[in-house]
Design a protein around this motif. Sequence first.
Motif, PDB file in Angstrom:
ATOM      1  N   ASP A  68     -27.385  79.768   7.144  1.00  0.00           N
ATOM      2  CA  ASP A  68     -28.634  79.882   6.382  1.00  0.00           C
ATOM      3  C   ASP A  68     -29.683  80.450   7.409  1.00  0.00           C
ATOM      4  N   GLU A  69     -29.438  80.499   8.609  1.00  0.00           N
ATOM      5  CA  GLU A  69     -30.640  80.848   9.486  1.00  0.00           C
ATOM      6  C   GLU A  69     -30.591  82.328   9.406  1.00  0.00           C
ATOM      7  N   ASP A  70     -31.901  82.903   9.884  1.00  0.00           N
ATOM      8  CA  ASP A  70     -32.042  84.223   9.996  1.00  0.00           C
ATOM      9  C   ASP A  70     -31.231  84.982  11.092  1.00  0.00           C
ATOM     10  N   GLY A  71     -30.656  86.086  10.601  1.00  0.00           N
ATOM     11  CA  GLY A  71     -29.627  86.652  11.733  1.00  0.00           C
ATOM     12  C   GLY A  71     -28.067  86.192  11.812  1.00  0.00           C
ATOM     13  N   THR A  72     -27.877  85.319  10.807  1.00  0.00           N
ATOM     14  CA  THR A  72     -26.583  84.698  10.763  1.00  0.00           C
ATOM     15  C   THR A  72     -25.722  84.803   9.606  1.00  0.00           C
ATOM     16  N   TRP A 362     -14.859  71.429  13.159  1.00  0.00           N
ATOM     17  CA  TRP A 362     -16.361  71.496  13.229  1.00  0.00           C
ATOM     18  C   TRP A 362     -16.401  72.213  14.942  1.00  0.00           C
ATOM     19  N   ASP A 363     -16.826  73.430  15.048  1.00  0.00           N
ATOM     20  CA  ASP A 363     -17.508  74.375  14.060  1.00  0.00           C
ATOM     21  C   ASP A 363     -17.205  75.652  14.201  1.00  0.00           C
ATOM     22  N   PHE A 364     -17.804  76.709  13.872  1.00  0.00           N
ATOM     23  CA  PHE A 364     -17.500  77.862  13.944  1.00  0.00           C
ATOM     24  C   PHE A 364     -17.908  78.834  15.248  1.00  0.00           C
ATOM     25  N   GLU A 365     -19.353  78.627  15.485  1.00  0.00           N
ATOM     26  CA  GLU A 365     -19.591  79.261  16.797  1.00  0.00           C
ATOM     27  C   GLU A 365     -20.871  78.703  17.731  1.00  0.00           C
ATOM     28  N   ASP A 366     -20.990  77.316  17.317  1.00  0.00           N
ATOM     29  CA  ASP A 366     -22.056  76.747  18.130  1.00  0.00           C
ATOM     30  C   ASP A 366     -21.422  75.738  19.247  1.00  0.00           C
ATOM     31  N   LYS A 373     -20.976  82.831  19.777  1.00  0.00           N
ATOM     32  CA  LYS A 373     -22.145  83.277  18.977  1.00  0.00           C
ATOM     33  C   LYS A 373     -22.460  84.941  19.351  1.00  0.00           C
ATOM     34  N   SER A 374     -22.371  85.199  20.684  1.00  0.00           N
ATOM     35  CA  SER A 374     -23.262  86.438  21.158  1.00  0.00           C
ATOM     36  C   SER A 374     -22.136  87.590  20.658  1.00  0.00           C
TER      37      SER A 374
END
Length: 410
Positions: A68-72, A362-366, A373-374
Motif C-alpha cells: 500500500d505504499e506509493d510506487g509499489t 516473509w517477505d516479498f522484496e524487503d 526491490k529495485s
Amino acid sequence: MAALRELALTASMRAFAFPLALAGLVAVSPAIAAGDATDRDRCAATRPFANPAAIAALRAGVNLPNWDEDGTATIPRSRTLTTLREWGMSHIRLPIDDERFGGEHEGAERYLAALSEEIAELQKLGFSVSVDLHPGARLADLYDRDPEAALRAVMALWTDLAPIVGRFAASQTFAELLNEPPTSFEVWRDQLPRLARHVRTLLPHHTIVAAPFGPQRHEALDAMMPLDDANVVYAIHYYDPFAFTHQSADWVDAKTLGVLAGLPYPSPEGDPAMARILRDLDARGESAARIVLSNSLLDGWTEASVDRAFDAMAAWSHRTGAPVIVNEFGVYSGGAPRAARLAWLSTVAKAAASRCMGWTHWDFEDGFGLADKSTGRLDAGVLDALSGGLAEPRSAGSRQRPDGSIGRMN
C-alpha cells in the motif's frame, strides 16, 4: 513479523507451554509426522475442513508488506508475481495497516478502495489472498491501556474491512483476525472467540485465520482451545532460532541482535565455527550479544530442533482436527551467510509441507525478501530452497536463466 516483542516474550512463552508441548508430542500420528510433501490426497484425508479449497490455496505463498505504499502497486510487479504463480505459489498474505482506515480517518475510503483493487489484481493472477489486520503501535498501546477498548476498535476495523473481503470468493479470500495479538494469554483467550463471532456474522462463509497471543509462537498452540467454528485455520509464526533469523536486525535490539552476523546454520553442539564467533564476541566486549547467542544455542540449531517444533504443531492439529498454517517464516538477509539462510529456509519449508501445513514466506522484496526491490528479479537460490516445501512441482515452463534469475523461458 515477530520482532520488537519477540525477545521479551519468548522466554515466558516457553516456560508456560513447554510441559504441554511435550505432552502433545505423544499424540502425533505416524502419518503426519512422516508425511510426504507431495501426497496431497493423504493431507486432505487427514484434514477434513469446511472450506477444502482454502487448505489447497494456502499451501504455499509469500507475504506482501508495503503493497500500500506509493510506487509499489501490484500492476508493475505483475510479471514477477506471475512467475511465482507459475513456479507453484498460490497464496498472498496482505498486511493491512490499521492506522490507514477506520472511523473518520482521512483517506479511509481511498485506502479500502485500493485494497479492493489489490485483491482483484492478485486474484486475476491466480492467487488466493489473506487479508491480515496488522496492528501498529497505536493499537498495541491501546491494548496495554484498555484491552476492552482495543477489542472494540478491532471489531470496528473489521466492520469496515468485511465488506471488502465479502466482495470476493470465499474459496480464495480469507480474513486474518489480528496479526501477533499484542496482549496477554488471558486477555486473548477471552477476546478471540468474541472477535471471531463478530467477524463470522459479517462473513458467514469465508475462512477465518486465527492466532495465539503475542508473537504466535508454536508453543502457544497447546494452551489454545480451537474456536467453535469449523471454518478456521490457525496461524503460527516461525523464526527459530531468533538469533539466527534476525542477526544484524538492529531495529529489534541494536546491542544484541544488531551486532550478530555471519552465524552458521545448521550449528550442532560443539560446532567450531560457532565457538569462534563466541570467542570473538568475548574479545570485542559484546557481552550482551554473547549471552543472547549462548541462550539461543540451548534450544538447538539443527534440523532436529525444527522437527520438534513442527511435530508439536502437527500434534495439536491432529488432536483437535484444526488445520495449522505457518504464515510467517524467513531469515533477514542483512547479516546471515547466504548458504546458511538457504539451508534454514529449505528445512522449514520441508518441515511444514511434510506435515500437511501451508506456509507463507516473509517477505516479498524487503529485508527478508525473495525478490530484489529495485530490479524485480527473483532470487533463484531462495526459490530453490523453498521448492522442497511445494505440494506440486514447479511449472515445466519456469526455468532458471543463465543470469540466475527466474522466469518463463520460451
